[in-house]
Design a protein around this motif. Sequence first.
Motif, PDB file in Angstrom:
ATOM      1  N   MET A  73      -8.329 -17.094  -6.252  1.00  0.00           N
ATOM      2  CA  MET A  73      -9.549 -16.381  -5.871  1.00  0.00           C
ATOM      3  C   MET A  73      -9.651 -15.075  -6.640  1.00  0.00           C
ATOM      4  N   VAL A  74     -10.873 -14.701  -6.974  1.00  0.00           N
ATOM      5  CA  VAL A  74     -11.102 -13.505  -7.770  1.00  0.00           C
ATOM      6  C   VAL A  74     -12.136 -12.641  -7.073  1.00  0.00           C
ATOM      7  N   ASN A  75     -11.899 -11.328  -7.078  1.00  0.00           N
ATOM      8  CA  ASN A  75     -12.851 -10.372  -6.531  1.00  0.00           C
ATOM      9  C   ASN A  75     -13.821  -9.968  -7.635  1.00  0.00           C
ATOM     10  N   GLN A  76     -15.030 -10.495  -7.592  1.00  0.00           N
ATOM     11  CA  GLN A  76     -15.988 -10.253  -8.665  1.00  0.00           C
ATOM     12  C   GLN A  76     -16.635  -8.872  -8.564  1.00  0.00           C
ATOM     13  N   SER A  77     -16.694  -8.286  -7.367  1.00  0.00           N
ATOM     14  CA  SER A  77     -17.295  -6.971  -7.186  1.00  0.00           C
ATOM     15  C   SER A  77     -16.222  -5.896  -7.245  1.00  0.00           C
ATOM     16  N   SER A  78     -16.673  -4.652  -7.324  1.00  0.00           N
ATOM     17  CA  SER A  78     -15.713  -3.551  -7.349  1.00  0.00           C
ATOM     18  C   SER A  78     -15.013  -3.462  -6.004  1.00  0.00           C
ATOM     19  N   PRO A  79     -13.680  -3.424  -5.974  1.00  0.00           N
ATOM     20  CA  PRO A  79     -12.960  -3.363  -4.709  1.00  0.00           C
ATOM     21  C   PRO A  79     -13.141  -2.011  -4.031  1.00  0.00           C
ATOM     22  N   VAL A  80     -12.944  -1.993  -2.716  1.00  0.00           N
ATOM     23  CA  VAL A  80     -13.045  -0.740  -1.967  1.00  0.00           C
ATOM     24  C   VAL A  80     -11.901   0.185  -2.347  1.00  0.00           C
ATOM     25  N   GLY A  81     -10.728  -0.383  -2.529  1.00  0.00           N
ATOM     26  CA  GLY A  81      -9.551   0.402  -2.896  1.00  0.00           C
ATOM     27  C   GLY A  81      -8.404  -0.497  -3.280  1.00  0.00           C
ATOM     28  N   PHE A  82      -7.278   0.134  -3.567  1.00  0.00           N
ATOM     29  CA  PHE A  82      -6.082  -0.595  -3.978  1.00  0.00           C
ATOM     30  C   PHE A  82      -4.896  -0.155  -3.129  1.00  0.00           C
ATOM     31  N   LEU A  83      -3.883  -1.008  -3.115  1.00  0.00           N
ATOM     32  CA  LEU A  83      -2.622  -0.700  -2.453  1.00  0.00           C
ATOM     33  C   LEU A  83      -1.576  -0.452  -3.537  1.00  0.00           C
ATOM     34  N   LEU A  84      -1.127   0.795  -3.646  1.00  0.00           N
ATOM     35  CA  LEU A  84      -0.120   1.159  -4.641  1.00  0.00           C
ATOM     36  C   LEU A  84       1.265   0.854  -4.087  1.00  0.00           C
ATOM     37  N   LEU A  85       1.864  -0.224  -4.565  1.00  0.00           N
ATOM     38  CA  LEU A  85       3.159  -0.645  -4.038  1.00  0.00           C
ATOM     39  C   LEU A  85       4.261   0.353  -4.381  1.00  0.00           C
ATOM     40  N   GLY A  86       4.188   0.942  -5.548  1.00  0.00           N
ATOM     41  CA  GLY A  86       5.186   1.928  -5.945  1.00  0.00           C
ATOM     42  C   GLY A  86       6.595   1.385  -5.837  1.00  0.00           C
ATOM     43  N   PHE A  87       7.414   2.078  -5.052  1.00  0.00           N
ATOM     44  CA  PHE A  87       8.808   1.672  -4.857  1.00  0.00           C
ATOM     45  C   PHE A  87       9.024   1.178  -3.430  1.00  0.00           C
ATOM     46  N   SER A  88       8.002   0.513  -2.872  1.00  0.00           N
ATOM     47  CA  SER A  88       8.083   0.045  -1.489  1.00  0.00           C
ATOM     48  C   SER A  88       9.148  -1.028  -1.298  1.00  0.00           C
ATOM     49  N   GLU A  89       9.586  -1.692  -2.402  1.00  0.00           N
ATOM     50  CA  GLU A  89      10.667  -2.675  -2.266  1.00  0.00           C
ATOM     51  C   GLU A  89      12.025  -1.996  -2.085  1.00  0.00           C
ATOM     52  N   TYR A  90      12.038  -0.657  -2.263  1.00  0.00           N
ATOM     53  CA  TYR A  90      13.258   0.131  -2.028  1.00  0.00           C
ATOM     54  C   TYR A  90      12.952   1.190  -0.967  1.00  0.00           C
ATOM     55  N   PRO A  91      12.760   0.781   0.301  1.00  0.00           N
ATOM     56  CA  PRO A  91      12.353   1.746   1.338  1.00  0.00           C
ATOM     57  C   PRO A  91      13.355   2.876   1.538  1.00  0.00           C
ATOM     58  N   GLY A  92      14.639   2.579   1.365  1.00  0.00           N
ATOM     59  CA  GLY A  92      15.649   3.628   1.530  1.00  0.00           C
ATOM     60  C   GLY A  92      15.624   4.657   0.422  1.00  0.00           C
ATOM     61  N   LEU A  93      14.961   4.323  -0.681  1.00  0.00           N
ATOM     62  CA  LEU A  93      14.931   5.208  -1.840  1.00  0.00           C
ATOM     63  C   LEU A  93      13.717   6.134  -1.836  1.00  0.00           C
ATOM     64  N   GLU A  94      12.716   5.803  -1.008  1.00  0.00           N
ATOM     65  CA  GLU A  94      11.446   6.517  -1.075  1.00  0.00           C
ATOM     66  C   GLU A  94      11.575   7.984  -0.677  1.00  0.00           C
ATOM     67  N   ARG A  95      12.351   8.300   0.373  1.00  0.00           N
ATOM     68  CA  ARG A  95      12.503   9.698   0.794  1.00  0.00           C
ATOM     69  C   ARG A  95      13.249  10.504  -0.273  1.00  0.00           C
ATOM     70  N   THR A  96      14.236   9.884  -0.901  1.00  0.00           N
ATOM     71  CA  THR A  96      14.959  10.561  -1.985  1.00  0.00           C
ATOM     72  C   THR A  96      14.025  10.827  -3.156  1.00  0.00           C
ATOM     73  N   LEU A  97      13.213   9.823  -3.498  1.00  0.00           N
ATOM     74  CA  LEU A  97      12.249   9.999  -4.585  1.00  0.00           C
ATOM     75  C   LEU A  97      11.206  11.063  -4.228  1.00  0.00           C
ATOM     76  N   PHE A  98      10.843  11.137  -2.949  1.00  0.00           N
ATOM     77  CA  PHE A  98       9.890  12.163  -2.510  1.00  0.00           C
ATOM     78  C   PHE A  98      10.425  13.558  -2.836  1.00  0.00           C
ATOM     79  N   ILE A  99      11.694  13.798  -2.509  1.00  0.00           N
ATOM     80  CA  ILE A  99      12.306  15.104  -2.774  1.00  0.00           C
ATOM     81  C   ILE A  99      12.380  15.370  -4.275  1.00  0.00           C
ATOM     82  N   ILE A 100      12.767  14.346  -5.047  1.00  0.00           N
ATOM     83  CA  ILE A 100      12.880  14.503  -6.510  1.00  0.00           C
ATOM     84  C   ILE A 100      11.509  14.790  -7.130  1.00  0.00           C
TER      85      ILE A 100
END
Length: 313
Positions: free
Chosen positions: A1-28
Amino acid sequence: MVNQSSPVGFLLLGFSEYPGLERTLFIIVLTSYLLSLVGNTLIILLSVLDPRLHSPMYFFLSNLSFLDLCFTTSCVPQMLVNLWGPKKTISFLGCSVQLFTFLFLGTTECILLTVMAFDRYVAVCQPLHYATVIHPRLCWQLAAVAWVIGLVESVIQTPPTLSLPFCPHQQVDDFVCEVPALIRLSCGDTTYNEIQMAVASVFILVVPLSLILASYSAIAQAVLRINSAIAWRKALGTCSSHLIVVTLFYSSAIVVYLQPKDPYAQKRGKFFGLFYAVGTPSLNPLIYTLRNKEVKRAFRRLLGKDGVSRESR
């Protein structure tokens, strides 16, 4: 399936596969951002306020510092919000602005670093003609060319990227809205966009880097002909900071934009992309101040003036 119109927004996954790392990255990321704000603002102030720094080298350096301030501010606040909490969304407008700004400022920095290499080449290889070759008018013209090329590149590449047919899940596998990540999000044919990105990478990354290497090759040949140890140290001091900055910036940019299509390379590119967006802008002022006696002296003079003005009050 394809979204032919402009989407409302996006979900930035970032480093969500490393939840324990996110707070450390926040400080850095927060620490790096604060260092970038303070360091780059200080370089701009010193370059403007200290008459002894009114030279082409510091004119280009203040341009680089202003660019880095804008570059980090365009992505770090959103990045900090995503790293701190569960909400990792960005609006389509916000993503568009971020993409446009990233392309604009990233391209401008590539060209500006090339201009700075030319400045160092003339300073080392043609020192007697430096003042006549690198005159104030040429400095303004070269800086303007760098900013205009960055703007044109962003205007050309942003619309086709945002016009891609994005998949319904709208999950951007990155921490910012970047061209490679948005191309991967598309569920349609991306051949044109990939060719456009490859051509842009050659003209914006490979060609400027080749010119920088050619400049430093000529500089190295000129330095090798010098018999004086003092002249050696002066030439090294003149070029070493810029060479370190070029190495850090281009190595991370090449990994981000010229990476092969495989999951491992994409994950590695995400960490290099973080360094490209946050690390280099915070390290640039440290590299230039720690290795530059003129900037240190200017900073001490600025503190001395502050001290006198406080006493007079």
